[in-house]
Design a protein around this motif. Structure first.
Motif, mmCIF file in Angstrom:
data_model
loop_
_atom_site.group_PDB
_atom_site.id
_atom_site.type_symbol
_atom_site.label_atom_id
_atom_site.label_comp_id
_atom_site.label_asym_id
_atom_site.label_seq_id
_atom_site.Cartn_x
_atom_site.Cartn_y
_atom_site.Cartn_z
ATOM 1 N N GLU A 1 0.857 -1.173 0.319
ATOM 2 C CA GLU A 1 0.388 -0.382 -0.340
ATOM 3 C C GLU A 1 0.753 1.217 -0.416
ATOM 4 O OE1 GLU A 1 -2.250 -0.722 3.997
ATOM 5 O OE2 GLU A 1 -3.702 -2.228 1.893
ATOM 6 N N GLY A 2 1.939 1.150 -0.036
ATOM 7 C CA GLY A 2 2.812 2.068 0.234
ATOM 8 C C GLY A 2 3.805 2.748 1.028
ATOM 9 N N ASN A 3 2.917 2.163 2.435
ATOM 10 C CA ASN A 3 3.279 2.215 3.869
ATOM 11 C C ASN A 3 4.226 1.825 4.598
ATOM 12 O OD1 ASN A 3 0.735 3.876 4.118
ATOM 13 N ND2 ASN A 3 -0.196 1.935 4.056
ATOM 14 N N ARG A 4 4.819 2.621 4.982
ATOM 15 C CA ARG A 4 6.156 2.389 6.040
ATOM 16 C C ARG A 4 5.840 2.004 7.589
ATOM 17 N NH1 ARG A 4 10.038 4.755 9.914
ATOM 18 N NH2 ARG A 4 11.825 4.838 9.228
ATOM 19 N N VAL A 5 6.893 0.551 7.413
ATOM 20 C CA VAL A 5 6.628 -0.093 9.180
ATOM 21 C C VAL A 5 8.026 0.289 9.547
ATOM 22 C CG1 VAL A 5 6.327 -2.851 9.836
ATOM 23 C CG2 VAL A 5 4.766 -1.456 7.345
ATOM 24 N N GLU A 6 7.654 0.166 10.325
ATOM 25 C CA GLU A 6 8.912 0.864 11.867
ATOM 26 C C GLU A 6 8.319 0.390 12.787
ATOM 27 O OE1 GLU A 6 10.708 4.405 14.879
ATOM 28 O OE2 GLU A 6 9.431 4.322 12.569
ATOM 29 N N LEU A 7 9.714 -1.489 13.396
ATOM 30 C CA LEU A 7 9.181 -1.892 14.780
ATOM 31 C C LEU A 7 10.977 -1.549 15.204
ATOM 32 C CD1 LEU A 7 9.360 -5.455 12.335
ATOM 33 C CD2 LEU A 7 7.412 -4.280 13.537
ATOM 34 N N ARG A 8 10.372 -0.371 16.142
ATOM 35 C CA ARG A 8 11.290 0.286 17.554
ATOM 36 C C ARG A 8 12.124 -0.588 17.358
ATOM 37 N NH1 ARG A 8 10.602 6.002 17.990
ATOM 38 N NH2 ARG A 8 8.779 5.958 16.929
ATOM 39 N N GLY A 9 13.683 -0.399 17.493
ATOM 40 C CA GLY A 9 14.630 -1.332 17.802
ATOM 41 C C GLY A 9 15.232 -2.411 16.818
ATOM 42 N N PHE A 10 14.487 -2.260 15.529
ATOM 43 C CA PHE A 10 14.939 -3.646 15.081
ATOM 44 C C PHE A 10 15.113 -2.749 13.481
ATOM 45 C CE2 PHE A 10 13.691 -6.899 12.007
ATOM 46 C CZ PHE A 10 14.124 -7.623 12.328
ATOM 47 N N GLY A 11 14.226 -2.047 12.633
ATOM 48 C CA GLY A 11 14.496 -1.846 12.126
ATOM 49 C C GLY A 11 12.960 -1.255 11.496
ATOM 50 N N LYS B 1 15.568 -0.446 7.003
ATOM 51 C CA LYS B 1 17.050 0.450 7.417
ATOM 52 C C LYS B 1 16.872 -0.149 8.551
ATOM 53 C CE LYS B 1 18.827 4.658 8.564
ATOM 54 N NZ LYS B 1 18.362 6.082 9.208
ATOM 55 N N THR B 2 18.704 -0.817 9.381
ATOM 56 C CA THR B 2 17.619 -0.856 10.571
ATOM 57 C C THR B 2 18.356 -0.229 11.542
ATOM 58 O OG1 THR B 2 20.557 -1.354 11.074
ATOM 59 C CG2 THR B 2 20.297 -3.267 9.646
ATOM 60 N N GLY B 3 17.823 -0.703 12.727
ATOM 61 C CA GLY B 3 17.662 0.380 14.217
ATOM 62 C C GLY B 3 18.880 -0.186 14.602
ATOM 63 N N LYS B 4 18.923 1.072 16.012
ATOM 64 C CA LYS B 4 19.945 1.566 16.594
ATOM 65 C C LYS B 4 20.449 0.215 17.389
ATOM 66 C CE LYS B 4 22.032 4.359 20.110
ATOM 67 N NZ LYS B 4 22.115 5.498 20.792
ATOM 68 N N GLU B 5 19.204 -0.126 17.875
ATOM 69 C CA GLU B 5 19.954 -1.544 19.133
ATOM 70 C C GLU B 5 20.244 -2.572 17.941
ATOM 71 O OE1 GLU B 5 16.186 -2.718 21.719
ATOM 72 O OE2 GLU B 5 16.170 -0.363 22.176
ATOM 73 N N LEU B 6 19.525 -3.326 16.978
ATOM 74 C CA LEU B 6 19.658 -3.817 15.777
ATOM 75 C C LEU B 6 21.164 -4.339 15.679
ATOM 76 C CD1 LEU B 6 20.378 -6.852 14.826
ATOM 77 C CD2 LEU B 6 18.722 -5.365 12.755
ATOM 78 N N ARG B 7 21.667 -2.264 15.170
ATOM 79 C CA ARG B 7 23.284 -2.318 14.355
ATOM 80 C C ARG B 7 23.783 -2.868 16.133
ATOM 81 N NH1 ARG B 7 21.000 2.109 12.389
ATOM 82 N NH2 ARG B 7 21.072 3.759 13.743
ATOM 83 N N GLU B 8 23.444 -2.402 16.982
ATOM 84 C CA GLU B 8 24.707 -2.357 18.448
ATOM 85 C C GLU B 8 24.746 -3.443 18.198
ATOM 86 O OE1 GLU B 8 22.721 0.131 21.168
ATOM 87 O OE2 GLU B 8 23.328 2.006 20.270
ATOM 88 N N ARG B 9 23.946 -5.068 18.234
ATOM 89 C CA ARG B 9 24.055 -5.723 18.102
ATOM 90 C C ARG B 9 24.943 -6.951 17.640
ATOM 91 N NH1 ARG B 9 18.778 -9.993 19.934
ATOM 92 N NH2 ARG B 9 20.229 -11.554 20.172
ATOM 93 N N LEU B 10 24.889 -6.022 16.745
ATOM 94 C CA LEU B 10 25.581 -6.997 14.968
ATOM 95 C C LEU B 10 27.381 -6.211 15.656
ATOM 96 C CD1 LEU B 10 23.148 -6.628 12.336
ATOM 97 C CD2 LEU B 10 23.844 -8.339 13.346
ATOM 98 N N ASN B 11 27.324 -4.950 15.474
ATOM 99 C CA ASN B 11 28.977 -4.398 15.912
ATOM 100 C C ASN B 11 29.181 -3.955 17.552
ATOM 101 O OD1 ASN B 11 29.507 -3.861 13.147
ATOM 102 N ND2 ASN B 11 27.702 -3.420 13.382
ATOM 103 N N PRO B 12 29.082 -4.964 18.345
ATOM 104 C CA PRO B 12 29.004 -4.918 19.740
ATOM 105 C C PRO B 12 30.357 -3.361 20.339
ATOM 106 C CG PRO B 12 29.408 -7.169 19.784
ATOM 107 C CD PRO B 12 29.483 -6.323 18.253
#
Length: 96
Positions: free
Chosen positions: A39-49, A81-92
């Protein structure tokens, strides 16, 4: 990991749920994300992306076998686009 493996992991961590119920939940979540993107919408999952769609305009491409020019039509493609928490988990130890 494929979807069936994800379902199995979630079912193993939640023995009070039937595997078919976990599968229905996973399918519902993924289907909801796909429907929103369609439908052209954006889906945001906080902390994930965040999932969104981007437009790729029409262009002239090239057939790599023949070198012939080919018209490529406009299309919409999914983007994540990754969220901040996921990026931090991938790059501790990144420190950013």
């Amino acid at each position: 990991m494929i979807k069936s493996e994800l379902v199995q992991i979630i079912a193993n961590k939640n023995p009070h749920l039937f595997q078919r119920d976990v599968e229905n939940i996973v399918n519902a979540v993924l289907g909801g994300i796909a429907d929103a993107l369609a439908e052209g919408n954006r889906v945001e999952l906080r902390g994930f992306g965040a999932f969104s769609v981007k437009n790729r305009p029409a262009r002239t491409g090239r057939n790599p076998r023949t070198g012939e020019s080919v018209d490529v039509e406009e299309k919409w493609v999914p983007f994540f686009k990754t969220g901040k928490e996921l990026r931090e988990r991938l790059n501790p130890g990144d420190g950013k």
